[in-house]
Scaffold this active site. Structure first.
Site, PDB file in Angstrom:
ATOM      1  N   LYS A   9       0.814  -1.210   0.000  1.00  0.00           N
ATOM      2  CA  LYS A   9       0.000   0.000   0.000  1.00  0.00           C
ATOM      3  C   LYS A   9       0.851   1.265   0.000  1.00  0.00           C
ATOM      4  CE  LYS A   9      -0.780   0.100   5.040  1.00  0.00           C
ATOM      5  NZ  LYS A   9      -0.150   1.394   5.334  1.00  0.00           N
ATOM      6  N   ASP A  10       2.149   1.152   0.308  1.00  0.00           N
ATOM      7  CA  ASP A  10       3.040   2.309   0.307  1.00  0.00           C
ATOM      8  C   ASP A  10       3.747   2.512  -1.030  1.00  0.00           C
ATOM      9  OD1 ASP A  10       2.486   2.861   2.981  1.00  0.00           O
ATOM     10  OD2 ASP A  10       4.136   1.619   3.708  1.00  0.00           O
ATOM     11  N   ARG A  50      -7.892   8.637   3.376  1.00  0.00           N
ATOM     12  CA  ARG A  50      -8.872   7.611   3.021  1.00  0.00           C
ATOM     13  C   ARG A  50      -9.677   7.189   4.241  1.00  0.00           C
ATOM     14  NH1 ARG A  50      -8.774   2.467   4.138  1.00  0.00           N
ATOM     15  NH2 ARG A  50      -6.600   2.602   4.800  1.00  0.00           N
ATOM     16  N   ARG A  51      -8.980   6.887   5.337  1.00  0.00           N
ATOM     17  CA  ARG A  51      -9.674   6.479   6.548  1.00  0.00           C
ATOM     18  C   ARG A  51     -10.507   7.621   7.112  1.00  0.00           C
ATOM     19  NH1 ARG A  51      -4.108   3.851   8.622  1.00  0.00           N
ATOM     20  NH2 ARG A  51      -4.333   1.761   7.732  1.00  0.00           N
ATOM     21  N   ARG A  56       0.751  10.169  13.267  1.00  0.00           N
ATOM     22  CA  ARG A  56       1.838   9.595  12.490  1.00  0.00           C
ATOM     23  C   ARG A  56       2.731   8.778  13.418  1.00  0.00           C
ATOM     24  NH1 ARG A  56       4.250  11.943   8.290  1.00  0.00           N
ATOM     25  NH2 ARG A  56       5.388   9.975   8.254  1.00  0.00           N
ATOM     26  N   ARG A 101       2.091   4.939  17.745  1.00  0.00           N
ATOM     27  CA  ARG A 101       0.657   5.237  17.682  1.00  0.00           C
ATOM     28  C   ARG A 101      -0.087   4.628  18.870  1.00  0.00           C
ATOM     29  NH1 ARG A 101      -0.850   5.211  11.200  1.00  0.00           N
ATOM     30  NH2 ARG A 101       1.216   5.870  10.472  1.00  0.00           N
ATOM     31  N   CYS A 109      -1.655   9.924  -2.039  1.00  0.00           N
ATOM     32  CA  CYS A 109      -2.024  10.255  -0.661  1.00  0.00           C
ATOM     33  C   CYS A 109      -2.847  11.540  -0.582  1.00  0.00           C
ATOM     34  CB  CYS A 109      -0.763  10.408   0.190  1.00  0.00           C
ATOM     35  SG  CYS A 109       0.054   8.851   0.570  1.00  0.00           S
TER      36      CYS A 109
END
Length: 302
Positions: free
Chosen positions: A81-82, A129-130, A147, A153, A238
């Protein structure tokens, strides 16, 4: 003795992923000498701003590609996904591993599920997106940027900075934090490639290609080709809240996708089921979304 030098980011999750790839390679090639080389990327160094504002996905891959170009490493392991949809000239994805859990996870010390969150609850995520999907479902919540690596996190959540945070479930499971998952957010469409690992090499390096190709999972690769075609068609980055998830169900390709505005005020989503032999399924669902309001959302972005 055959040898491969694998570049990886230095976070605990990235190292787990590289070590996993190394162990899988050793199953096929027991005598293979595998060296892991830690590389600190720009995306790991800048932690006080959302990815969308500092350059996007390429921040996690650029330094590894530079080392490959200089011949200092033979391959790089990434969370798929990155990885940008278009790689720089001279590089290619040589293998995609079998996908792990694709969905996002709800994590909270106070509430057992997303629907239990009270009005005004603070939810942490660095993903547009989230954030867009969370606010579309619950406009009464407050999104706060989050981040850092998985441990950072979780520490911020535990320190009381957030009522809940949203992370990729696969990362939590890989690091042994499955017990922290309150629920899987299956109502939130994941990022393209979420849950899978990509092994990137220099194009034309057939010796390394023949090694890492052993780890390629055909079914995962087929589904993710659809997801990345969708991203390419909509110009996914992004800076644009988009989600897409393809999976093979009952011998057919089933795709769910969305395009949203960053403020979540506008969101278009669609699903498509197609025979596996049908080509350009990702492009088709992208164009359907673009034609039913997605293009207007993209045109409104600064």
């Amino acid at each position: 003795m055959q040898r491969i030098r694998i570049g990886t980011r230095a976070s605990r999750l990235a190292l787990w992923q590289a070590e996993f790839v190394a162990a899988e390679l050793k199953k096929f090639f027991p005598a293979l000498d595998v060296e892991l080389i830690k590389i600190h990327t720009t995306g790991d160094k800048i932690l006080d701003a959302p990815l969308a504002k500092i350059g996007g996905k390429g921040l996690f891959t650029k330094e590894l590609e530079l080392q490959m170009a200089r011949g200092e490493i033979d391959a790089a392991v990434h969370s798929l996904k990155d990885v940008p949809t278009e790689l720089p000239a001279g590089f290619k994805i040589a293998a995609i591993t079998r996908r792990a859990q694709p969905f996002d996870a709800f994590v909270s010390n106070k509430f057992s599920s997303f629907n239990d969150l009270p009005r005004g609850a603070v939810v942490g995520t660095s993903s547009l997106r989230r954030a867009a999907q969370v606010l579309n479902l619950r406009p009464d919540l407050l999104i706060k940027n989050l981040r850092g690596n998985v441990e950072t996190r979780l520490r911020k959540l535990d320190a009381g900075e957030f009522d809940a945070i949203i992370l990729a479930a696969a990362g939590l499971e890989r690091l042994g934090y499955s017990s922290r998952i309150g629920e899987l957010l299956t109502q939130i469409i994941p990022a393209a490639g979420q849950g899978a690992l990509a092994i990137e090499i220099r194009d034309g390096n057939e010796k390394i290609f023949s090694l890492v190709q052993k780890l390629n999972d055909a079914e995962t690769c087929t589904a993710i080709d659809v997801e990345r075609e969708f991203l390419s068609e909509v110009g996914g980055s992004c800076q644009i809240p988009v989600g897409v998830f393809a999976q093979i169900v009952g011998g057919q390709m089933v795709v769910n996708a969305l395009i949203a505005s960053p403020d979540s005020q506008r969101l278009v989503r669609d699903s498509l089921t197609a025979p596996l032999e049908k080509i350009h399924v990702g492009r088709e669902i992208a164009r359907r979304l673009l034609n039913c309001g997605g293009q207007e959302i993209l045109n409104s972005l600064p």
